[in-house]
Design an enzyme around this catalytic site. Structure first.
Site: not given
Length: 409
Positions: A53, A140, A175
């Protein structure tokens, strides 16, 4: 508070039985407190980086900026190099979602080439012999697959051969960092952003970067060393860098064997203050490190007013040079890497950049602080700027801090 998406609600190999999470920290290693980051016998040319991320964006920009030192990178749920271009709106709407269009890898490469000509990143030609791992979960919805697709496109345009790129984009993952047995359900997104996908992501990405590896240890047995990140950046908490970082050292490396360093950047909301040691103990890096002479460097970010979710600086919340070798967080982590090898880093002196904005925007960006009623002063020099809604040009000084009086290298 920034939009929730800046929290980066994080996110086939043979399945193995792992120790329960509750006992893992006690079983796999001891934690050693150390004021200074120690040095070991390290081959810098075999260093590599990965991240999730915001950590994926940090890993990508670190890889491009320091490609002469690194041999590969793993980008988990992150877009291409310098995608945000210093703009929060672009970070949210082009580099996570695509409401204003997907990232343009050709345009980003052209901007990287301009930085290369200025000597602010390593020659892009050094990327051509590196090995790349990219991951995007089909579930995601934080950093969406169309964004991550452009990461692969960027590396292709930069000259990385197709055979050197592994793109995993067929798993129903949310995610987060994927594991074989640790974390929440694979398709979910939420704290601690570690997800059980029956997939050893740490082993897969390390294998892609380094080639065939020895099987991982059943349980990690090295030492996790806490160190002072303030040695590498003065007043780190003011710049989104935590006071303490960590490094995992396998027994062989502690004993003097020649080892390699892999830097693992956590995602937003994955710091020690938020999830304890889970990013360092449940992602699987350390078991692979023990049997393959890998030291794992775990730098830590920290929340600030402009960065409430403890993200790494990938859109310029701390300084305009965030994606270059002289970005404060970038230079600090590079210095940590070189300290592990016992050598001093060689980076160009930072330039004296100018920032013209309304004073409250300087405050939001961490360049100023409230020093009187409705008035602000420059961080570092303490120059008085005036009322919050006045417009001021601040000069980013090479030694750190800001001045309203002009560039004073």
């Amino acid at each position: 508070m920034l939009p929730r998406t800046l929290g980066f609600k994080p996110f086939a190999t043979r399945r193995r039985r792992l120790l329960p999470a509750a006992s893992l920290a006690l079983a796999w290693s001891s934690v050693v407190q150390a004021a200074s980051l120690p040095s070991f016998t390290v081959d810098l040319a075999q260093s590599s980086v990965s991240g999730l991320s915001s950590g994926a964006y940090m890993a990508g920009q670190f890889h491009v900026a320091f490609s002469q030192t690194l041999q590969g990178a793993a980008i988990i749920a992150g877009g291409p190099y310098d995608c945000a271009q210093g703009q929060l709106g672009q970070a949210l709407n082009r580099c996570m979602q695509t409401s204003i269009g997907a990232p343009d890898p050709a345009a980003l490469l052209a901007k990287a080439q301009a930085l290369e000509r200025q000597g602010r990143i390593d020659p892009l030609a050094d990327l051509a012999d590196d090995r790349i791992y990219v991951f995007s979960g089909t579930k995601d919805d934080t950093v969406t697959p169309p964004v991550v697709d452009q990461t692969v496109a960027f590396y292709r345009l930069a000259g990385v051969p197709e055979a050197a790129i592994r793109y995993v984009n067929d798993r129903p993952a949310g995610h987060g960092f994927a594991t074989e047995t640790e974390g929440g359900a694979c398709a979910t997104t939420g704290t601690p952003f570690i997800i059980d996908c029956d997939y050893d992501q740490a082993g897969d990405l390390l294998g892609q970067i380094y080639g065939p590896l020895n099987p991982p240890a059943a349980a990690a047995s090295g030492q996790l060393i806490a160190f002072d990140q303030g040695e590498f950046l003065a007043n780190p908490e003011n710049h989104g860098l935590g006071a303490t970082g960590f490094v995992y050292v396998p027994p062989d490396c502690a004993g003097g064997a020649s080892c390699r360093v892999h830097i693992a950047f956590h995602g937003c909301k994955q710091t020690s203050a938020e999830i304890g040691d889970q990013f360092r103990t449940r992602t699987g890096y350390n078991r692979w490190a023990d049997t393959n002479r890998l030291i794992i460097l775990y730098p830590e970010a920290q929340s600030t007013f402009a960065n409430p979710n403890s993200c790494w600086d990938w859109w310029g919340y701390d300084d305009a040079g965030y994606a270059t070798k002289t970005g404060r967080q970038m230079a600090a982590v590079a210095a940590m890497l070189h300290r592990l090898a016992g050598v001093m880093p060689t980076t160009p002196a930072p330039s004296c950049a100018e920032h013209t904005a309304v004073n409250w925007a300087h405050w939001q960006a961490g360049r100023a602080y409230v020093c009187n009623f409705w008035s602000l002063c420059a961080l570092g020099s303490n120059d008085f700027l005036g009322l919050a809604w006045a417009s001021t040009t601040l000069f980013e000084l090479p030694g750190g801090g800001f001045s309203a009086a002009g560039c004073q290298p």
